[in-house]
Design an enzyme around this catalytic site. Sequence first.
Site, PDB file in Angstrom:
ATOM      1  CD  GLU A  92      -5.236  -2.895   9.473  1.00 40.31           C
ATOM      2  OE1 GLU A  92      -6.319  -2.636   8.914  1.00 40.31           O
ATOM      3  OE2 GLU A  92      -4.360  -3.630   8.982  1.00 40.31           O
TER       4      GLU A  92
ATOM      5  CD1 TRP B 143      -6.552  -2.828   0.812  1.00 40.92           C
ATOM      6  CD2 TRP B 143      -5.043  -3.810  -0.521  1.00 40.92           C
ATOM      7  NE1 TRP B 143      -5.422  -3.122   1.562  1.00 40.92           N
ATOM      8  CE2 TRP B 143      -4.501  -3.721   0.773  1.00 40.92           C
ATOM      9  CE3 TRP B 143      -4.265  -4.390  -1.527  1.00 40.92           C
ATOM     10  CZ2 TRP B 143      -3.216  -4.172   1.088  1.00 40.92           C
ATOM     11  CZ3 TRP B 143      -2.983  -4.848  -1.217  1.00 40.92           C
ATOM     12  CH2 TRP B 143      -2.488  -4.746   0.080  1.00 40.92           C
TER      13      TRP B 143
ATOM     14  CD  GLN C 186      -2.929  -1.134   2.290  1.00 45.77           C
ATOM     15  OE1 GLN C 186      -2.632  -1.762   3.283  1.00 45.77           O
ATOM     16  NE2 GLN C 186      -4.054  -0.456   2.201  1.00 45.77           N
TER      17      GLN C 186
ATOM     18  CE1 TYR D  17      -9.947   0.527   9.323  1.00 45.20           C
ATOM     19  CE2 TYR D  17      -9.791  -1.874   9.449  1.00 45.20           C
ATOM     20  CZ  TYR D  17      -9.192  -0.637   9.296  1.00 45.20           C
ATOM     21  OH  TYR D  17      -7.830  -0.563   9.127  1.00 45.20           O
TER      22      TYR D  17
ATOM     23  CD  GLU E 263      -7.677  -6.793   7.775  1.00 42.84           C
ATOM     24  OE1 GLU E 263      -7.875  -6.759   6.549  1.00 42.84           O
ATOM     25  OE2 GLU E 263      -7.903  -5.822   8.510  1.00 42.84           O
TER      26      GLU E 263
HETATM   27  O1  IFM Z   1      -6.338  -0.746   4.069  1.00 40.19           O
HETATM   28  C1  IFM Z   1      -6.842  -1.870   4.704  1.00 40.19           C
HETATM   29  C2  IFM Z   1      -5.720  -2.697   5.298  1.00 40.19           C
HETATM   30  O2  IFM Z   1      -4.797  -3.080   4.342  1.00 40.19           O
HETATM   31  C3  IFM Z   1      -6.268  -3.940   5.939  1.00 40.19           C
HETATM   32  N1  IFM Z   1      -7.332  -3.638   6.851  1.00 40.19           N
HETATM   33  C4  IFM Z   1      -8.369  -2.761   6.403  1.00 40.19           C
HETATM   34  C5  IFM Z   1      -7.788  -1.503   5.816  1.00 40.19           C
HETATM   35  C6  IFM Z   1      -8.923  -0.568   5.324  1.00 40.19           C
HETATM   36  O3  IFM Z   1      -9.658  -1.211   4.343  1.00 40.19           O
END
Ligand code: IFM
Length: 443
Positions: free
Chosen positions: A352, A406, A26, A297, A169
Amino acid sequence: MKIMLPADSKMHSKAFTFGVATASFQIEGAVDYRLPCIWDTFCATPGKIRDNSDGSQACEHVKLWREDVDLIESLGVDAYRLSISWPRVMHKDGSLNPQGVAFYTDLLDELNRRGIKTFVTLYHWDLPQHIEDNGGWLNRETAYLFADYADKITQAFGDRVYSYATFNEPFCSSYLGYEIGVHAPGLATKAFGRQSAHHLLLAHGLAMKVLQKNSPNSQNGIVLNFTPCYSATDSAADVEAASKADQYFNQWYIKPLFDRCYPEIINDFATEDMPVIEQGDFDIIAQPIDFLGINFYTRAVYKADPATGFSQIDMVDKPKTDIGWEIYPQSFTDLLTSLHALYPLPPIYITENGAAMDDKLIEGKVDDQDRLEYYNAHLNAVNNAIEQGVNVVGYFAWSLMDNFEWAEGYLKRFGIVYVDYETQKRTLKASAHAYRDFINARK
Ligand code: IFM
């Protein structure tokens, strides 16, 4: 707006780790200095990435990493979570690529020199393409190749790493990548989803053994994402639908780690969708872990569906982030307390959490009060879980800076630092200032 937690919150303590997170594909760019990976191929496939972009430039982090370390240090964080690009550090023949390894050892050394703890994820989705050409995560052999990569790279890193996560993940790699095809490698077969998930978990178990041998002083574990499932109504059918969705999307990846089996929903599968599981696999998968990384999230709401068992409903008129994910912080507390009740969890890091927002750079500033509100609410949700007895010991904002999101390309911005992709200038958003002030105010 400021980030505010109750005065007696354990999260004010210096013992609680605050960090920022990124991932190799990324941010890195510099594709010419590594092997091709499945995301290069996916990006080159028409129609897969919303803005037709790719990772060739991204945030040019391979070039700008020293400035990025300055940036991380300027935030006053305790830790930086990054991932290693497998195709950057390994040659096709399975030997280490010294140039790629040197990039990361220099980076890790610099972070260590500045007293920033290094949280390294070994796999954040960028599988070397030549391994995919041989079946990728559908091929059991890939799990053993991953363990070999883990062995070699951890020996090369020596004692530079504070914490290793095997995977980020696995749900996304398997379900999004092999079952519905919206992520690389873009395959869409139900049986593929379950088989790839099993091989990813097997690879995790094999690599955990390697990590505990090569890096016994690191905190070693795995990072899982969870989207808590709620039922649309109190009807028995909807409640059951939500439970099935939860088993399929969430519990599938955590239950084998602790209970040595998959959730009951496996009994609903057609024979042709059953993953091949060899004797002894669950004993490999259920290695002790030093920590569990949790990414959160949003939540999802389900109703019964006669055709599929469960279907997600759109929460019309509810607050959402720019990527369309409902903002519902209570489900973060619910998630943490429910996992705590279900499993004998080791210490938890929130690896995250964050929000994509429609940022505007105006006169050199990004006043992202919406993201700041999201952070404030979600940090308080974590604090509420801690007050209810959940052992959360750290929190990482996703992400340090805007990056390649992504299938959304560069259209969605998750950073607390704004990136102008033309100039590669980084600008701290209001959320970054608030996060920095909150962290630095700790006793
Ligand atoms: O950007 C992604 C990350 O790579 C993996 N977890 C979720 C994020 C937001 O979609």
